[in-house]
Scaffold this motif. Structure first.
Motif, mmCIF file in Angstrom:
data_model
loop_
_atom_site.group_PDB
_atom_site.id
_atom_site.type_symbol
_atom_site.label_atom_id
_atom_site.label_comp_id
_atom_site.label_asym_id
_atom_site.label_seq_id
_atom_site.Cartn_x
_atom_site.Cartn_y
_atom_site.Cartn_z
ATOM 1 N N SER A 103 48.875 53.152 5.103
ATOM 2 C CA SER A 103 47.795 54.105 5.124
ATOM 3 C C SER A 103 46.725 53.579 6.344
ATOM 4 O O SER A 103 46.352 54.575 7.122
ATOM 5 N N ASP A 104 46.440 52.270 6.385
ATOM 6 C CA ASP A 104 45.607 51.891 7.494
ATOM 7 C C ASP A 104 46.141 52.019 8.970
ATOM 8 O O ASP A 104 45.418 52.438 9.817
ATOM 9 N N ARG A 105 47.554 51.702 8.860
ATOM 10 C CA ARG A 105 48.103 51.680 10.133
ATOM 11 C C ARG A 105 48.289 53.060 10.822
ATOM 12 O O ARG A 105 48.139 53.399 11.868
ATOM 13 N N ALA A 106 48.172 53.754 9.869
ATOM 14 C CA ALA A 106 48.557 55.625 10.142
ATOM 15 C C ALA A 106 47.412 55.898 10.790
ATOM 16 O O ALA A 106 47.379 56.782 11.492
ATOM 17 N N SER A 137 41.708 48.590 10.713
ATOM 18 C CA SER A 137 41.258 47.729 9.182
ATOM 19 C C SER A 137 41.332 46.332 9.596
ATOM 20 O O SER A 137 40.604 45.395 8.749
ATOM 21 N N ARG A 138 42.065 45.624 10.234
ATOM 22 C CA ARG A 138 42.228 44.188 10.465
ATOM 23 C C ARG A 138 40.950 43.610 11.390
ATOM 24 O O ARG A 138 40.654 42.390 11.184
ATOM 25 N N ASP A 139 40.304 44.495 12.090
ATOM 26 C CA ASP A 139 39.287 43.984 12.860
ATOM 27 C C ASP A 139 38.044 44.097 12.149
ATOM 28 O O ASP A 139 37.660 44.867 11.494
ATOM 29 N N GLU A 140 37.260 42.956 12.524
ATOM 30 C CA GLU A 140 35.974 42.649 11.774
ATOM 31 C C GLU A 140 34.674 42.918 12.578
ATOM 32 O O GLU A 140 33.458 42.513 12.056
ATOM 33 N N TYR A 141 34.647 43.460 13.548
ATOM 34 C CA TYR A 141 33.658 43.735 14.633
ATOM 35 C C TYR A 141 33.424 45.061 14.629
ATOM 36 O O TYR A 141 32.736 45.552 15.641
ATOM 37 N N THR A 142 33.486 45.769 13.664
ATOM 38 C CA THR A 142 33.176 47.419 13.841
ATOM 39 C C THR A 142 31.991 47.616 14.252
ATOM 40 O O THR A 142 31.662 48.629 15.101
ATOM 41 N N GLN A 143 30.662 47.176 13.530
ATOM 42 C CA GLN A 143 29.684 47.596 13.514
ATOM 43 C C GLN A 143 29.116 47.073 15.208
ATOM 44 O O GLN A 143 28.540 47.687 16.027
#
Length: 188
Positions: A103-106, A137-143
């Motif tokens: 679902s995250d990949r989609a 969802s794997r990336d941790e620099y969203t903000q």
């Protein structure tokens, strides 16, 4: 196609005519230009049989010669969104892929494969790819990524005219993804 007409003009009428072309498959985007007031790819746009066509370089870009525009600014803008996976924590298994749910990949579908202030406005391609990394969802620099595009000359220079979505040869709809970033910027 318009590209065929340009090639014929170059070969038979004016060998000095300059334009970019490459694969003729509507993927690379090298033959992008403004045709009858709409941005598009010359290899995909049919010649109008009932009227003359006006062909100009892409608007809001610096022209090198004829229909060739300087892509330096585009590449710099694309690089500015840091289009690669960034993490704050190490991968679960060093040297291995980082797992992601289906679902995250989609959520990433349609965001890859690929003007008032052209030096500052990131443009639809860079913003679409920024959203691709924001939504991963794997990336941790969203903000940090949201902060980097949150500017009146970067994200908010887009006026939702949607020429980018009409011209995209892969149907990726950059306008939709730009709107997603704007929604995320406004979320509490």
């Amino acid at each position: 196609m318009v590209l065929d007409a340009l090639i014929k003009i170059k070969n038979e009428i004016d060998p000095s005519l300059t334009f970019r072309r490459s694969c003729r498959e509507g993927i690379c985007g090298s033959c992008a230009m403004n045709i009858d007031g709409c941005n598009g790819l010359a290899c995909l746009i049919k010649i109008s049989s009932d009227s003359e066509s006006t062909i100009t370089p892409l608007p809001h870009m610096f022209v090198i010669k004829d229909l060739v525009v300087d892509m330096t600014n585009f590449y710099n803008q694309y690089k500015s969104i840091e289009p690669w996976l960034k993490r704050k924590t190490p991968a679960p298994t060093p040297g291995k892929e980082i797992p992601q749910s289906k679902s995250d990949r989609a959520k990433l579908d349609g965001m890859y494969d690929y003007w008032g202030n052209p030096e500052s406005y990131l443009g639809p391609a860079a913003l679409l790819h920024a959203n691709r990394w924001i939504m991963d969802s794997r990336d941790e620099y969203t903000q940090e990524r949201l902060d980097a595009v949150n500017d009146e000359f970067k994200l908010y220079r887009c006026h939702t005219i949607l020429n980018c979505s009409r011209a995209c040869p892969k149907g990726l709809n950059p306008g939709k993804h730009i709107q997603n970033i704007k929604r995320l910027e406004m979320a509490p």
